[in-house]
Design a protein around this motif. Structure first.
Motif, short mmCIF file in Angstrom:
data_model
loop_
_atom_site.label_atom_id
_atom_site.label_comp_id
_atom_site.label_asym_id
_atom_site.label_seq_id
_atom_site.Cartn_x
_atom_site.Cartn_y
_atom_site.Cartn_z
N CYS A 1 53.48 86.62 36.99
CA CYS A 1 54.54 85.72 37.46
C CYS A 1 55.77 85.85 36.58
O CYS A 1 55.72 86.39 35.48
N ARG A 2 56.88 85.34 37.08
CA ARG A 2 58.14 85.37 36.34
C ARG A 2 58.18 84.18 35.39
O ARG A 2 57.29 83.33 35.38
N SER B 1 54.18 86.92 41.58
CA SER B 1 54.52 88.21 42.18
C SER B 1 53.24 88.86 42.68
O SER B 1 52.64 88.38 43.64
N ASN B 2 52.76 89.89 42.04
CA ASN B 2 51.59 90.59 42.56
C ASN B 2 50.31 90.06 41.91
O ASN B 2 50.27 89.65 40.75
#
Length: 297
Positions: free
Chosen positions: A285-286, A292-293
Motif C-alpha cells: 500500500c501507499r 495496490s497489488n
C-alpha cells in the motif's frame, strides 16, 4: 567533567588533547525569525568561564560504573550521569537540565580522530550524508544540520556514532560532532524551553563496516526501550534481517487490518523474513494506506 580518552579493543578514538562531553555556552541573538534562525557566526560569541563543575563517583561495582557531574552556569543548573555498563561498548550520558536563559544556546561537543569528509545523519526511513568540513561555501552553509536518532562519523573500517533520544540539531566539523542541547529565543515565545529537561545521548565507537555496527538498532532501542509485562505469550509480528527495520505496526485507518512500515536501513539489498501471527491477505500500500497489488494469501 570531560572524557579525555576513548578506546575500543585497543583502538584509540581520540588523540591526545581531544575532549568529549565539553559543554559550551553561546550568546545567540537573531534579528529576524528569532526561534528559527541560527547565524553562521553564532559560535564565535562563546561565553567563557561561566561553568562550575563538580564530579563524584555514584557507583562502581561489577555491573556498572557511574559518574555524577553537577554543573551550574549563568542562571541554570544541570546534572549528568555518565554510565558504563559491564561489557558495554558505548557510554550512556543522561542529562537533567534546569534551563533559565535568554538568547543563549548550549552545545555539547565531541572530538574524535575519526575524520571523514562527510557525516551520516538519520532522517525518516533512512540517512543522509552532509559535509563534516568547512572547505568550501557549500559546506560552510551547512554549519547546523538536523538529525533524528543518530549521527555518525564513518571511515571504511571504524566510526563513532552519537545516539540521542530527542536532540535534533547539531553541528559538525572534521572529527567533531556538537549536539545543540537547548536554545532560548524570545520570539515568538519569550518563555521558550524555560524549565526542566531530561535527555540522553550515547557515545558509541565501533570497528568494522557501518552496516555491521548495530548503531541503527541501538538507536531504536534507546528511543523505544523494551517494556516487560506479565501475561501470556502470544505470537508477535516481527522481521528477521539485520538490514531491515520494522519501523511501525499500527491499526489501519479504515479499521481493517494492520499497517506495517518497513525500510532497508544500511543502503544494501537484503532479504527479509516477516513473521505474522495470522494473515489472510497481504497487500502493498501507499503511505496514505491505499491498497495496490496483493502480495499473497
Amino acid at each position: 567533567g570531560e572524557v579525555t580518552a576513548l578506546t575500543l579493543d585497543g583502538m584509540a578514538f581520540m588523540d591526545p588533547g581531544e575532549r568529549m562531553n565539553t559543554w559550551m555556552i553561546y550568546r545567540q541573538v537573531e534579528s529576524v525569525y528569532d526561534a528559527w534562525e541560527m547565524s553562521e557566526d553564532c559560535p564565535r560569541d562563546r561565553i567563557q568561564d561561566v561553568m562550575k563543575t563538580q564530579v563524584s563517583v555514584e557507583a562502581t561495582d561489577a555491573s556498572q560504573a557511574c559518574l555524577r557531574i553537577t554543573r551550574s552556569f549563568l542562571h541554570s543548573a544541570a546534572v549528568q550521569r555518565l554510565i558504563l555498563d559491564a561489557g558495554a561498548t558505548s557510554l550512556c550520558v543522561e542529562n537533567r537540565i534546569d534551563w533559565h536563559e535568554r538568547h543563549t544556546m548550549l552545545k555539547v561537543r565531541m572530538q574524535t580522530n575519526v575524520r571523514p569528509r562527510e557525516a551520516l545523519h538519520e532522517i525518516p526511513f533512512g540517512s543522509i550524508l552532509r559535509p563534516a568540513h568547512r572547505s568550501d561555501s557549500h559546506a560552510r552553509a551547512q554549519y547546523e544540520v538536523c538529525q533524528q536518532k543518530y549521527s555518525a562519523l564513518v571511515e571504511s573500517a571504524r566510526g563513532l556514532a552519537i545516539l540521542n533520544d530527542g536532540i535534533y540539531g547539531l553541528s559538525t566539523g572534521r572529527g567533531e560532532l556538537s549536539l545543540t542541547m537547548l536554545r532560548s529565543p524570545l520570539v515568538p515565545d519569550d518563555s521558550c524551553d524555560i524549565g526542566e529537561h531530561e535527555m540522553t545521548f550515547v557515545i558509541e565507537p565501533f570497528q568494522g563496516a557501518w552496516k555491521d555496527s548495530g548503531v541503527i538498532r541501538h538507536a531504536y532501542e534507546l528511543n523505544a526501550p523494551l517494556f516487560i509485562f506479565r501475561g501470556c505469550a502470544k505470537a508477535q509480528t516481527g522481521i528477521a534481517c539485520d538490514g531491515a527495520m520494522l519501523e511501525t505496526v499500527k491499526p489501519a485507518e479504515d479499521g481493517h487490518g494492520l499497517i506495517l512500515r518497513m525500510y532497508e536501513c544500511t543502503g544494501s539489498t537484503v532479504n527479509a523474513v516477516i513473521q505474522f501471527p495470522s494473515c489472510r491477505q497481504l497487500f502493498r500500500c501507499r503511505m496514505d494506506e491505499r491498497k495496490s497489488n496483493a502480495l499473497g494469501e
